[in-house]
Enzyme design. Structure first.
Site, PDB file in Angstrom:
ATOM      1  N   CYS A   1       0.836  -1.208   0.000  1.00 39.77           N
ATOM      2  CA  CYS A   1       0.000   0.000   0.000  1.00 39.77           C
ATOM      3  C   CYS A   1       0.872   1.260   0.000  1.00 39.77           C
ATOM      4  O   CYS A   1       1.660   1.483   0.919  1.00 39.77           O
ATOM      5  CB  CYS A   1      -0.931  -0.012   1.208  1.00 39.77           C
TER       6      CYS A   1
ATOM      7  N   CYS B   1       0.430   3.405   3.108  1.00 37.73           N
ATOM      8  CA  CYS B   1       1.153   2.877   4.266  1.00 37.73           C
ATOM      9  C   CYS B   1       2.633   3.218   4.148  1.00 37.73           C
ATOM     10  O   CYS B   1       3.275   3.643   5.120  1.00 37.73           O
ATOM     11  CB  CYS B   1       0.979   1.358   4.353  1.00 37.73           C
TER      12      CYS B   1
END
Length: 479
Positions: A399, A402
C-alpha cells in the site's frame, strides 16, 4: 465524391428521340430535361449528433476508424431514384485504418505540446478536452499554444467546491472559450438521494454516486465525439495509471460511430511528472484553482476531496475512507487490469507476490515497532486489564499510503519508547483482512487503532493526518 452521372452512361440522342431505357421507365423527354440530377451519396445520417457551427473554421472531415474495428467499406444507404442507380456506379467511402499502438510508440518521447497538436490536427471539431478544474488546465494552455481551435467540456456533478466554479469562469475568460458542461440526469440524482441520502458513499462506496453524477454524463458527452483528451499522468496513481500510453483506443467508452473501438483517448501528459506540470503552469502564468494553495492537489467533488499533507500521495486526498482500489471514479476504469485486481483489493500480499515475480519488502521495520502475529493481536483483544496501552497500525506492505506514513510512524514509536506506550504493527492483508475488518475496524489501509489500558475495545484513529504531532495528540488524549 462526384454528384454527376457517370461519363460511361449513354449520351444524349437527337432532340426528338427518346431512348428505350427512358421509354421502359415511362419518362417523357421534358421530364428528363427539367428534372435536377439526384445528389448521389449526399444524405446526412439522422442519428449523427448535431455539431456546433464554427464560422470561418475549416475542419478535416476524413473518417478514421480505429484498429480494433474490422473496418469494411461503407455503402451509401440513401434511397435514390432507380434511374440514378442505373447510370451511377456504387459509391464506396474510403476508410483509413489507424494503428494507435504504433502511433503511441512514435509519440512516446514527444512533448505534450506536440501530442496535443497531433490530436487536434487529426480530429478537428470531433475531439474535446476533459477539464476537471484541477491542474489539467495545462491541457487548455497547450491547446491554446498550438494555435488550433479546440473544444473543452467538464462534468458538473452539482457537488463541486465553490472555488472550482469560480475557476471555471476564470478559465473561460482567460482563453475566450465556453466550456461545454455536462450535468447528471435529475431524475437519477433524485432517486439516489431519496433512497440512500446525501452521503451514502461514505457507507457503501463512491461508485454508485460517481456512476450517476459522472460516468453517465461522460458517456453522453463522448457519444458526440470521435476522440477526447485527458490530463492523466503515470505518476498520479501508481496502482492504476502507471502504464497509460499517450494515445490509445478507449477501452471503456464509445464515440459517435458507436461500438467498441470507436473512440480514441489522448493523454498528452502521461509521461510528465507532477512537479513539471506545476513548473509549466508557473512559467506560463496560467490561472489555477485557489484550492491548490490550501493543500489540495487532486480535486474532485467537495464531500470526497481533502487536502493532503507533506509526504502523502496526491490521490490520498480522494475518497480517503476507501482502499486504494477505489481511487478511480469510473471515468478511467479501463486502466485497472485484471492481473492487478489482487493487488488493488488487498487479496494478495502486494503486486509482486500477486503475480509471482517478486516479494514486496515489509515496512515499519524498526526495533521500536513490535511485529504482532495473529495470535498476538488476538491476545490484545482478549485483555480487559492491560498493563500498558498499545498503538497498532493495520497495514499492507504494497500500500502506497502505508509506505507514505512509514517515516512518521517509526519516529513516533521512537519518541514513545520508554513512556509505557507500546507501538506495534499488524499485516492485515491477504487472509488476515477479513479478520481485521470484523474485529479490528479495518476500513482501508492504513488503519491505526489504540488499545487503552483499561478497555478491551480498541479505539480507531479517525483522522487522515498521519504526521507525528497529530498521532502524538491522539495517543496523549487516550493514555
Amino acid at each position: 465524391m462526384s454528384n454527376k452521372a457517370s461519363a460511361s452512361g449513354p449520351g444524349p440522342g437527337p432532340a426528338n428521340d427518346i431512348s428505350a431505357h427512358q421509354i421502359s421507365l415511362g419518362l417523357k423527354r421534358t421530364e428528363t430535361e427539367n428534372r435536377p440530377a439526384p445528389m448521389v451519396g449526399s444524405f446526412q445520417p439522422l442519428d449523427r449528433p448535431h455539431r456546433r457551427p464554427m464560422t470561418g473554421l475549416n475542419y478535416s472531415r476524413r473518417q478514421c476508424s480505429v484498429k480494433p474495428l474490422n473496418a469494411e467499406p461503407k455503402r451509401n444507404e440513401s434511397i435514390v431514384p432507380l434511374a440514378a442507380t442505373m447510370v451511377a456506379p456504387e459509391v464506396v467511402e474510403e476508410v483509413v485504418v489507424e494503428d494507435y499502438e504504433q502511433l503511441a510508440k512514435e509519440l512516446e518521447n514527444a512533448s505534450p505540446l506536440e501530442i496535443m497538436d497531433k490530436a487536434l490536427e487529426k480530429f478537428g471539431d470531433d475531439i474535446a478536452i476533459a477539464f476537471s478544474g484541477a491542474e489539467d488546465v495545462a491541457l487548455i494552455e497547450y491547446a491554446h499554444l498550438t494555435g488550433r481551435p479546440f473544444r473543452v467540456f467538464s462534468l458538473d456533478t452539482g457537488r463541486l467546491n465553490p472555488e472550482t466554479y469560480k475557476f471555471f469562469d476564470t478559465v473561460e475568460k482567460q482563453y475566450g472559450i465556453r466550456i461545454e458542461y455536462m450535468f447528471p440526469d435529475a431524475v437519477e440524482v433524485q432517486g439516489l438521494v431519496r433512497s440512500k441520502g446525501l452521503f451514502s458513499f461514505y457507507e457503501d462506496g463512491h461508485q454508485e454516486c460517481c456512476r450517476v453524477r459522472k460516468v453517465r454524463p461522460l458517456r453522453r458527452a463522448l457519444k458526440g465525439l470521435r476522440a477526447w483528451i485527458t490530463g492523466q499522468r503515470k505518476d498520479q496513481s501508481p496502482g492504476t495509471r502507471s502504464e497509460i500510453p499517450v494515445v490509445q483506443v478507449d477501452p471503456s467508452f464509445e464515440g459517435m460511430e458507436g461500438g467498441i473501438g470507436s473512440l480514441v483517448k489522448w493523454n498528452p501528459m502521461a509521461n510528465v511528472e507532477g512537479h513539471d506540470v506545476w513548473n509549466f503552469l508557473r512559467a506560463m502564468n496560467v490561472p489555477v484553482n485557489s484550492l491548490h494553495s490550501q493543500g489540495y492537489i487532486s480535486i474532485g467533488c467537495e464531500p470526497c476531496t481533502r487536502p493532503v499533507l507533506p509526504g502523502q500521495h496526491e490521490r490520498e486526498g480522494r475518497w480517503w475512507w476507501e482502499d486504494s482500489k477505489a481511487k478511480e471514479c469510473g471515468l478511467h476504469k479501463g486502466n485497472i487490469k485484471e492481473e492487478n485486481v489482487g493487488k488493488l483489493n488487498g487479496n494478495g500480499n502486494g503486486a509482486g507476490q500477486a503475480n509471482g515475480t517478486a516479494t514486496i519488502p515489509d515496512i515499519f521495520d524498526n526495533q521500536s515497532v513490535v511485529n504482532l502475529s495473529r495470535t498476538g493481536i488476538e491476545n490484545l483483544l482478549k485483555l480487559e486489564d492491560r498493563r500498558e496501552p498499545w498503538l497498532v497500525v493495520l497495514y499492507a506492505p504494497w500500500c502506497q499510503f502505508c509506505q507514505g506514513m512509514e517515516g512518521s510512524y517509526v519516529e513516533l514509536a521512537e519518541k514513545l519508547a520508554g513512556t509505557g506506550v507500546k507501538v506495534g504493527k499488524f499485516n492485515a492483508d491477504g487472509e488476515q483482512k477479513t479478520f481485521a475488518q470484523q474485529e479490528l475496524q479495518l476500513g482501508s489501509f492504513p488503519t491505526i487503532i489504540f488499545f487503552p489500558k483499561h478497555s478491551s475495545r480498541p479505539i480507531k484513529y479517525p483522522s487522515e493526518k498521519r504526521d507525528v504531532d497529530s498521532l502524538m495528540t491522539f495517543v496523549n488524549a487516550l493514555r
